[in-house]
Design a protein around this motif. Sequence first.
Motif, mmCIF file in Angstrom:
data_model
loop_
_atom_site.group_PDB
_atom_site.id
_atom_site.type_symbol
_atom_site.label_atom_id
_atom_site.label_comp_id
_atom_site.label_asym_id
_atom_site.label_seq_id
_atom_site.Cartn_x
_atom_site.Cartn_y
_atom_site.Cartn_z
ATOM 1 N N ARG A 34 47.779 5.613 -28.855
ATOM 2 C CA ARG A 34 48.458 5.690 -30.029
ATOM 3 C C ARG A 34 49.848 6.498 -30.379
ATOM 4 N N GLY A 35 50.376 6.076 -30.671
ATOM 5 C CA GLY A 35 51.176 6.414 -31.188
ATOM 6 C C GLY A 35 52.016 6.330 -32.513
ATOM 7 N N ASP A 36 53.216 8.114 -33.056
ATOM 8 C CA ASP A 36 53.787 8.167 -34.462
ATOM 9 C C ASP A 36 54.658 8.953 -34.847
ATOM 10 N N LEU A 40 52.634 11.575 -29.615
ATOM 11 C CA LEU A 40 51.580 10.418 -28.783
ATOM 12 C C LEU A 40 50.696 10.959 -28.575
ATOM 13 N N SER A 53 60.292 8.952 -24.522
ATOM 14 C CA SER A 53 60.787 7.724 -25.278
ATOM 15 C C SER A 53 60.850 6.502 -23.956
ATOM 16 N N ASN A 58 62.137 4.011 -26.556
ATOM 17 C CA ASN A 58 61.659 4.445 -27.825
ATOM 18 C C ASN A 58 62.127 4.796 -28.403
ATOM 19 N N TYR A 62 57.543 5.645 -32.663
ATOM 20 C CA TYR A 62 55.825 5.215 -32.327
ATOM 21 C C TYR A 62 55.781 5.025 -34.183
ATOM 22 N N ASN A 63 55.480 4.015 -34.270
ATOM 23 C CA ASN A 63 54.283 3.471 -35.793
ATOM 24 C C ASN A 63 55.549 3.639 -36.237
ATOM 25 N N GLY A 276 60.847 -1.889 -26.979
ATOM 26 C CA GLY A 276 59.337 -1.597 -26.228
ATOM 27 C C GLY A 276 58.850 -3.141 -25.646
#
Length: 415
Positions: A34-36, A40, A53, A58, A62-63, A276
């Motif tokens: 998961r990433g936010d 990570l 990144s 990225n 993330y997200n 990505g």
Amino acid sequence: MATLATPSTMPEQKPAPGDALLGTYKRAPMELVRGDGVMLYDADGAAYLDFTSGIAVNALGYNDAGLMQTIRDVTASGLVHVSNLFRTAPGEDLAEWLVARSFASKAFFCNSGAEANEGAFKFARRWARAISAPPGDELGVFGACAKHEIVSLRGAFHGRTMGVLAATDRPAYRAPFRPLAGGVTIAERDVKELDAVLDGERVAAVIVEPVQGEGGVRMVDAGLLRELRAMTRERRIALVFDEIQCGLGRLGTLFAYETVGVEPDMVTLAKPLAGGLPMGAILVNAEIAAAIKPGDHGTTFGGGPMVAAVARYVLGRLGEPALLAHVREVGAWFGEELRALQEKTGKIRAVRGAGLMWGVDTHESANAIVERARTAGLLVLTAGEYTLRILPPLIISREDLSRGLDILARVLTSV
């Protein structure tokens, strides 16, 4: 007589996780799930501040809400792929956006940075033939073109496919695959040597990373780039900037060539381009574009409606003046903090970089530092045996950069 094993007789032994993947990478032990934002998380719930990144991919972290919504919207249409035999609006809109904001006349889309550089080599040779081949042989029907050589610079990394591998100055990457593609020369980053090497009768193009990422985050001198531009223009040699890692906002300008005031003939892009998803691009000026004819190059997936729509969203964000100003401001502050860390710890030999792309030369093995940093919750990269490479998401705050610096300070002084 021995018999072949059948599904019913084969042992019920499954490979360990990851064992079925070909071993071209030495992967870190944790499984990311998961990433936010700039964080990570692994399968065990451990959190990591990301200074990588995804190797400069990225840029929005993330997200990102807009990115995820764009992916949902474009997949809901059912038009993920149709091939380049038909028109679709996303690719055309993306090309128009890039052309409007650059020197370029046309854009070509592909699937990766290596593909973009391979395509740039082909475009350079096609253009060189058009301007130098004997009358009536512009298509190469009767023989090779003398003006075909490609020159790259010492320390360069342009990819690992067979064509661009010859232009990549990493002996360990090159040696197992010799003989390499012909017609490619690696020259020193020196005006006098380049003056001697750049024979306008033989050389079609020079390819340069304004900042050599894999080569240690080394800034190519702006004065040298200006001299190179003058030489290539006078001798009718195409100047190609490989901005795959250093472009699209990483240095605080949309394109890296803007930071040095040198306009190339082609630019290659990839990494952050589609957030990505796999995508590369080649931007070409009007003269080179005019030399490219239907059938000269192609791609099955490049510029498809899904990736192009996502890339258009990403570029809209990366092109925002406020985001670019943020990269310049926090990047300048971060560089000063790295230099202060160098003075404070005595563990750093040199600091180089701009924007949010930094190289840190260390006395200790960079791999060892990367492993300790990961254990402490910070992800960083290497760029050589004794160089750390820092490429955080462009949205990162000063507070998160400061947290990473604190972890790096502890890691550097823990042995």
